[in-house]
Scaffold this motif. Structure first.
Motif, PDB file in Angstrom:
ATOM      1  N   GLU A 166      19.631  14.806  38.472  1.00  0.00           N
ATOM      2  CA  GLU A 166      20.862  14.690  39.247  1.00  0.00           C
ATOM      3  C   GLU A 166      21.256  16.262  39.823  1.00  0.00           C
ATOM      4  O   GLU A 166      22.388  16.379  40.150  1.00  0.00           O
ATOM      5  N   GLY A 167      20.325  16.892  40.074  1.00  0.00           N
ATOM      6  CA  GLY A 167      20.607  18.447  40.526  1.00  0.00           C
ATOM      7  C   GLY A 167      21.116  19.494  39.520  1.00  0.00           C
ATOM      8  O   GLY A 167      21.823  20.441  40.101  1.00  0.00           O
ATOM      9  N   ARG A 168      21.143  19.148  38.239  1.00  0.00           N
ATOM     10  CA  ARG A 168      21.803  20.187  37.178  1.00  0.00           C
ATOM     11  C   ARG A 168      20.834  20.780  36.437  1.00  0.00           C
ATOM     12  O   ARG A 168      20.239  20.168  35.565  1.00  0.00           O
ATOM     13  N   VAL A 169      20.602  21.906  36.688  1.00  0.00           N
ATOM     14  CA  VAL A 169      19.474  22.865  35.771  1.00  0.00           C
ATOM     15  C   VAL A 169      20.105  24.107  35.322  1.00  0.00           C
ATOM     16  O   VAL A 169      20.796  24.818  36.255  1.00  0.00           O
ATOM     17  N   ALA A 170      20.005  24.619  34.189  1.00  0.00           N
ATOM     18  CA  ALA A 170      20.457  25.749  33.801  1.00  0.00           C
ATOM     19  C   ALA A 170      20.031  26.795  34.437  1.00  0.00           C
ATOM     20  O   ALA A 170      18.628  26.776  35.128  1.00  0.00           O
ATOM     21  N   ALA A 171      20.491  28.120  34.559  1.00  0.00           N
ATOM     22  CA  ALA A 171      19.944  29.156  35.222  1.00  0.00           C
ATOM     23  C   ALA A 171      18.644  29.753  34.755  1.00  0.00           C
ATOM     24  O   ALA A 171      18.558  29.549  33.431  1.00  0.00           O
ATOM     25  N   ARG A 172      17.995  30.304  35.405  1.00  0.00           N
ATOM     26  CA  ARG A 172      16.435  30.759  35.139  1.00  0.00           C
ATOM     27  C   ARG A 172      16.537  31.649  33.933  1.00  0.00           C
ATOM     28  O   ARG A 172      15.741  31.614  33.252  1.00  0.00           O
ATOM     29  N   ARG A 173      17.562  32.400  34.007  1.00  0.00           N
ATOM     30  CA  ARG A 173      17.698  33.629  32.855  1.00  0.00           C
ATOM     31  C   ARG A 173      17.902  33.045  31.510  1.00  0.00           C
ATOM     32  O   ARG A 173      17.552  33.105  30.444  1.00  0.00           O
ATOM     33  N   GLN A 174      18.511  31.790  31.377  1.00  0.00           N
ATOM     34  CA  GLN A 174      18.873  31.006  30.275  1.00  0.00           C
ATOM     35  C   GLN A 174      17.355  30.326  29.767  1.00  0.00           C
ATOM     36  O   GLN A 174      17.089  30.319  28.720  1.00  0.00           O
ATOM     37  N   VAL A 175      16.845  29.596  30.770  1.00  0.00           N
ATOM     38  CA  VAL A 175      15.481  29.090  30.373  1.00  0.00           C
ATOM     39  C   VAL A 175      14.317  30.143  29.954  1.00  0.00           C
ATOM     40  O   VAL A 175      13.669  29.824  28.920  1.00  0.00           O
ATOM     41  N   GLU A 176      14.489  31.320  30.501  1.00  0.00           N
ATOM     42  CA  GLU A 176      13.477  32.297  30.021  1.00  0.00           C
ATOM     43  C   GLU A 176      13.811  32.680  28.784  1.00  0.00           C
ATOM     44  O   GLU A 176      13.011  33.113  27.951  1.00  0.00           O
ATOM     45  N   ALA A 177      15.277  32.741  28.418  1.00  0.00           N
ATOM     46  CA  ALA A 177      15.657  33.383  27.132  1.00  0.00           C
ATOM     47  C   ALA A 177      15.146  32.170  25.906  1.00  0.00           C
ATOM     48  O   ALA A 177      14.515  32.548  24.969  1.00  0.00           O
ATOM     49  N   CYS A 178      15.037  30.934  26.384  1.00  0.00           N
ATOM     50  CA  CYS A 178      14.826  29.788  25.414  1.00  0.00           C
ATOM     51  C   CYS A 178      13.350  29.970  25.095  1.00  0.00           C
ATOM     52  O   CYS A 178      12.767  29.772  24.119  1.00  0.00           O
ATOM     53  N   ILE A 179      12.491  30.059  26.215  1.00  0.00           N
ATOM     54  CA  ILE A 179      11.149  30.152  26.073  1.00  0.00           C
ATOM     55  C   ILE A 179      10.713  31.513  25.044  1.00  0.00           C
ATOM     56  O   ILE A 179       9.790  31.254  24.427  1.00  0.00           O
ATOM     57  N   GLN A 180      11.653  32.487  25.378  1.00  0.00           N
ATOM     58  CA  GLN A 180      11.096  33.711  24.394  1.00  0.00           C
ATOM     59  C   GLN A 180      11.375  33.286  23.010  1.00  0.00           C
ATOM     60  O   GLN A 180      10.786  33.786  21.932  1.00  0.00           O
ATOM     61  N   GLN A 181      12.468  32.559  22.824  1.00  0.00           N
ATOM     62  CA  GLN A 181      12.976  32.023  21.266  1.00  0.00           C
ATOM     63  C   GLN A 181      11.935  31.495  20.626  1.00  0.00           C
ATOM     64  O   GLN A 181      11.611  31.556  19.719  1.00  0.00           O
ATOM     65  N   THR A 182      11.227  30.281  21.732  1.00  0.00           N
ATOM     66  CA  THR A 182      10.053  29.624  20.890  1.00  0.00           C
ATOM     67  C   THR A 182       8.843  30.480  20.686  1.00  0.00           C
ATOM     68  O   THR A 182       8.236  30.174  19.663  1.00  0.00           O
ATOM     69  N   THR A 183       8.646  31.435  21.389  1.00  0.00           N
ATOM     70  CA  THR A 183       7.355  32.411  21.016  1.00  0.00           C
ATOM     71  C   THR A 183       7.893  33.118  19.841  1.00  0.00           C
ATOM     72  O   THR A 183       7.010  33.437  19.007  1.00  0.00           O
ATOM     73  N   ASP A 184       9.007  33.761  19.672  1.00  0.00           N
ATOM     74  CA  ASP A 184       9.446  34.328  18.591  1.00  0.00           C
ATOM     75  C   ASP A 184       9.391  33.543  17.157  1.00  0.00           C
ATOM     76  O   ASP A 184       8.966  34.114  16.062  1.00  0.00           O
ATOM     77  N   HIS A 185       9.967  32.367  17.253  1.00  0.00           N
ATOM     78  CA  HIS A 185      10.073  31.645  15.939  1.00  0.00           C
ATOM     79  C   HIS A 185       8.593  31.002  15.635  1.00  0.00           C
ATOM     80  O   HIS A 185       8.392  30.819  14.394  1.00  0.00           O
ATOM     81  N   THR A 186       7.719  31.031  16.661  1.00  0.00           N
ATOM     82  CA  THR A 186       6.228  30.549  16.216  1.00  0.00           C
ATOM     83  C   THR A 186       5.121  31.799  15.914  1.00  0.00           C
ATOM     84  O   THR A 186       4.071  31.362  15.779  1.00  0.00           O
ATOM     85  N   ALA A 187       5.770  32.998  15.991  1.00  0.00           N
ATOM     86  CA  ALA A 187       4.902  34.025  15.784  1.00  0.00           C
ATOM     87  C   ALA A 187       4.476  34.162  14.439  1.00  0.00           C
ATOM     88  O   ALA A 187       4.806  33.442  13.614  1.00  0.00           O
ATOM     89  N   ASP A 188       3.213  35.022  14.224  1.00  0.00           N
ATOM     90  CA  ASP A 188       2.860  34.873  12.707  1.00  0.00           C
ATOM     91  C   ASP A 188       3.980  35.725  11.886  1.00  0.00           C
ATOM     92  O   ASP A 188       3.771  35.301  10.614  1.00  0.00           O
TER      93      ASP A 188
END
Length: 575
Positions: A166-188
């Motif tokens: 429907e043309g609604r996507v969060a801003a790139r900066r927010q998507v990148e922040a969430c990607i980083q959080q998944t990396t941080d949470h699953t780190a050793d």
């Protein structure tokens, strides 16, 4: 199934006399119970048992269930006849809150929810911090909720996909922040790894079978989070717009959602700049008290270097927080506030995450789980300055969030469950907490120049984000100090840095939060403004008979309703 209503404290001298439940209360109770059945996460936050091993359905179908419940409840409220002033406030507050949530849903904003602090990715992990872990059985419940994460994340992606169509996507900066959080949470050394490593049942080690079950559940959850990061990168990021602002057209809906009031955005934008200048002048005056002849920046540096304000280690931080919170409760109870007995307990905690945030979680309904102040200390930070943080203790504890939330929870003989537990509006809650900081200054608790500078530094941040948030998202002209013209990320960063003295990592997170969660950050300072206006109006109306303690009690007994509803209720002739 609703939790049993606690009556353990109903004989306290602070308790409001029992009020007979009405038909309006029955509507509110039914909505409360049904909404918690749809939101196990919220049930855990509120301390209502029965759903702790589950997670919300974040799919379009799940969001639609919430919308159908709201619509049905709004019809029932429209047909109900209030019996007293409490009913009238309930109808007004629920109609406003549920109606706004329907507008939000119809605009598709719930389906596209994705940001660095308050979207499903964070909600389903954050709720684990509130789950009891004192027994093996309770750890098994934690494991069940961890196993629910893969499905919940899949449901969230269904909604993100629908919103994208429907043309609604969060801003790139927010998507990148969430990607980083998944990396941080699953780190050793990330959240999931440490969860298993640190798991204990009270003072005892977990049995081998329970630990093995937990470890397997953690592996499933961690794999799901890692997969979510991959899906965000592959399926969402390519479609995410570069522009951070939500736009002038939709911003008023966000603002009303967080305030429960409509404000003139142009006037508020100008007021924010005036308020920032006023606070800056007070900081300059206070700097002179800290170190004669010093600039504000020099005074801040002097405070950071002063051993009298320094704490070493998180244990010392927690102990200091607890002592100051307990002291405030002891000294304010019975003087400026009515503080019911169970509300006189607050726990200060170091959070298991490392984002840098500070937050409050309310007590369970029976107060077996007390209200808690959490400090999420960034990785590597071991030194803390009390001059910055005393005002935060008052904000999160008493007379701030803890008094506001916990004493409302306590009023079971006056308010229905929705009024006590569900009626949370950011402008009301965060506005009150800022009002509480200012009140403690008025009462002399921040007379020390360092502590007062800490309060003013926090106020400067809150005023700055009124300007930044409204200006950036609405496309207003940027202030001259950053060159005027169109707001950009670089101008926002320069502006924030000029008005807040905090480390870069914290401020980067904060700026991303403002850009991804429109309307929330300004609700603190705008809410405080409306609280102060209300107090002044009541004081002017009552003249010499005005009693500050009575004002606080009357206003807080209404609960966390929208600010327009609060004003109407406090100023009602029968109030």
């Amino acid at each position: 199934m609703a939790a049993p209503r606690s009556r353990a404290y109903c004989r306290s001298v602070n308790q409001t006399p029992t009020r007979k439940p009405t038909a309006v209360d029955a509507i509110a109770e039914k909505y409360h119970d049904e909404s918690l059945a749809l939101s196990p996460i919220m049930a855990t936050y509120l301390g209502v048992p029965g759903h702790d091993g589950e997670l919300d359905d974040f799919s379009p179908a799940g969001l639609a269930e919430h919308a159908e419940l709201r619509e049905r409840t709004l019809r029932e409220l429209g047909a109900a006849e209030p019996e007293d002033e409490v009913d009238r406030v309930t109808v007004s507050a629920m109609t406003e809150r549920l109606g706004l949530a329907q507008e939000f849903h119809e605009a598709g904003l719930d389906a596209m929810a994705l940001n660095n602090i308050a979207s499903p990715l964070q909600e389903m992990r954050d709720v684990l911090d509130l789950m009891p872990t004192g027994t093996s059985e309770q750890w098994s419940t934690v494991a069940a909720r961890l196993r629910a994460m893969p499905a919940a994340l899949d449901q969230w992606f269904e909604s993100l996909e629908q919103a994208r169509g429907e043309g609604r996507v969060a801003a790139r900066r927010q998507v990148e922040a969430c990607i980083q959080q998944t990396t941080d949470h699953t780190a050793d050394d990330g959240y999931f790894a440490t969860l298993v490593r640190d798991a204990r049942a009270g003072d005892d080690e977990l049995s081998d079978d329970v630990r093995e079950d937990l470890a397997e559940a953690v592996r499933e959850a961690a794999q799901a989070y890692a997969k979510a990061g991959e899906r965000l990168r592959a399926d969402v990021l390519p479609h995410a717009p570069e522009a951070d602002g939500c736009g002038r057209e939709i911003y008023p809906l966000y603002s009303r959602t967080f305030l429960g009031a409509s404000v003139d955005l142009e006037e508020t934008y100008a007021w924010g700049q005036e308020e920032l200048a006023r606070i800056g002048a007070e900081m300059a005056e206070t700097a002179e008290r800290v170190k004669p002849g010093a600039s504000v920046k020099e005074a801040l540096a002097a405070l950071d270097a002063d051993p009298a304000y320094q704490l070493q280690g998180t244990d010392a931080l927690r102990e200091w927080m607890q002592a100051k919170a307990d002291e405030a409760i002891s000294e304010l109870a019975g003087t400026h506030f009515d503080v019911p007995d169970p509300v006189r307990t607050i726990e200060c905690m170091i959070a298991p995450t490392q984002t840098g945030g500070i937050y409050y979680t309310g007590p369970s309904e029976d107060f077996s789980r007390p209200g808690r102040m959490w400090w999420s200390v960034p990785k590597g930070v071991t030194e803390f300055g009390t001059w910055r943080e005393l005002t935060t203790v008052y904000h999160e504890g008493v007379p701030g969030h803890h008094l506001q939330v916990a004493q409302t929870m306590y009023r079971s003989e006056l308010l229905n469950s929705w009024r006590r537990m569900d009626a949370w509006t950011s402008g009301h809650g965060e506005g009150w907490a800022l009002y509480a900081e200012r009140l403690m200054d008025e009462l002399g608790y921040l007379d020390d120049p360092g502590n007062r500078m800490g309060m003013l530094d926090g106020q400067s941040l809150r005023a700055a984000r009124v300007v930044l948030d409204i200006g950036f998202h609405c496309g207003f002209e940027a202030p001259d100090e950053v060159g005027g013209g169109e707001w950009t990320y670089d101008k926002a960063w320069e502006f924030l840095g000029a008005h807040c003295d905090m480390n870069e990592g914290f401020l980067r997170f904060e700026l991303d939060r403002y850009l991804g969660w429109p309307g929330q950050a300004p609700s603190y300072k705008i809410g405080e403004r409306l609280w102060l206006q209300l107090r002044d109006e009541v004081k002017q109306r009552e003249g010499n008979s005005f009693d500050l303690k009575a004002f606080h009690r009357r206003a807080l007994d209404i609960g966390g309703v929208g600010l327009d509803t609060l004003r109407e209720a406090v100023l009602a002739p029968s109030a």
